[in-house]
Design a protein around this motif. Structure first.
Motif, PDB file in Angstrom:
ATOM      1  N   ASP A 130       0.863  -1.173   0.000  1.00  0.00           N
ATOM      2  CA  ASP A 130       0.000   0.000   0.000  1.00  0.00           C
ATOM      3  C   ASP A 130       0.901   1.225   0.000  1.00  0.00           C
ATOM      4  N   TRP A 132       0.839   5.582   0.496  1.00  0.00           N
ATOM      5  CA  TRP A 132       0.123   6.796   0.864  1.00  0.00           C
ATOM      6  C   TRP A 132      -0.110   7.630  -0.383  1.00  0.00           C
ATOM      7  N   ASP A 133      -1.266   8.239  -0.458  1.00  0.00           N
ATOM      8  CA  ASP A 133      -1.636   9.029  -1.620  1.00  0.00           C
ATOM      9  C   ASP A 133      -0.656  10.170  -1.868  1.00  0.00           C
ATOM     10  N   ARG A 139       4.349   5.706  -5.567  1.00  0.00           N
ATOM     11  CA  ARG A 139       3.309   5.202  -6.466  1.00  0.00           C
ATOM     12  C   ARG A 139       3.867   4.994  -7.870  1.00  0.00           C
ATOM     13  N   CYS A 149      -3.212  -0.646  -9.056  1.00  0.00           N
ATOM     14  CA  CYS A 149      -4.109  -0.313  -7.951  1.00  0.00           C
ATOM     15  C   CYS A 149      -5.132  -1.421  -7.755  1.00  0.00           C
ATOM     16  N   ASN A 151      -7.185  -1.392  -4.530  1.00  0.00           N
ATOM     17  CA  ASN A 151      -8.260  -0.748  -3.784  1.00  0.00           C
ATOM     18  C   ASN A 151      -7.776   0.603  -3.276  1.00  0.00           C
ATOM     19  N   ARG A 152      -8.656   1.396  -2.742  1.00  0.00           N
ATOM     20  CA  ARG A 152      -8.296   2.699  -2.187  1.00  0.00           C
ATOM     21  C   ARG A 152      -8.892   2.816  -0.802  1.00  0.00           C
ATOM     22  N   THR A 153      -8.132   3.421   0.095  1.00  0.00           N
ATOM     23  CA  THR A 153      -8.613   3.700   1.436  1.00  0.00           C
ATOM     24  C   THR A 153      -8.824   5.200   1.534  1.00  0.00           C
ATOM     25  N   LEU A 154      -9.988   5.593   1.981  1.00  0.00           N
ATOM     26  CA  LEU A 154     -10.328   6.995   2.119  1.00  0.00           C
ATOM     27  C   LEU A 154     -10.522   7.302   3.600  1.00  0.00           C
TER      28      LEU A 154
END
Length: 158
Positions: A130, A132-133, A139, A149, A151-154
């Motif tokens: 994973d 961090w954005d 990335r 990608c 999944n995304r965590t919001l």
């Protein structure tokens, strides 16, 4: 020439120094989540705990002269199946840190390739991580290395 070796508790100072590269970025971007200045003793105790976990491997990339250029921490994860999911085994890159002086020199790629080999040897079928954005460099590195990608965590402050 870069060599990769498994780390041990003898490498705590090296791991702590390299960890600061990633940790400082986390603190800068998410001071609400990360300790600004972890104590050396607490960090070393955390590293010792992780080094003693049989599912975790730390790797150190170094020059022929023994200069540490980066490290990776990886964990083998076994997920049992359920009524909704299939059983799975994968290797998770928990962290890769490369010394700024060695950035973009193949150190990260060499570490990632070694993590892949660890995963294959452990019978894992996938590599996951994973990011961090805010970490655009990481990335881009992982995407250029063939990861995509999943999944995304919001999150939202309440």
């Amino acid at each position: 020439m870069i060599s990769i070796r498994a780390a041990s508790t003898d490498d705590l100072a090296i791991l702590a120094t390299l960890n600061a590269i990633v940790h400082d970025a986390h603190v800068h971007h998410r001071p609400d989540l990360f300790v600004s200045a972890p104590s050396r003793e607490a960090l070393e105790a955390l590293l010792v705990s992780r080094l003693s976990d049989p599912h975790v491997t730390f790797l150190i990339a170094e020059t022929p002269g023994g200069e540490a250029l980066g490290y990776a921490m990886a964990r083998v994860v076994i997920r049992h199946g359920s009524a909704l999911t299939l059983p799975d085994s994968y290797i998770s890159v928990q962290q890769i840190a490369v010394a700024p002086s060695a950035s973009r020199s193949g150190v990260g790629s060499a570490l990632l390739n070694e993590v892949r080999e660890l995963g294959r040897a452990a019978g894992c079928r996938r590599l996951v991580t994973d990011v961090w954005d805010f970490n655009e460099g990481a990335r881009a590195f992982y995407e250029a290395s063939g990861l995509r990608c999943m999944n995304r965590t919001l999150d939202q402050e309440l």
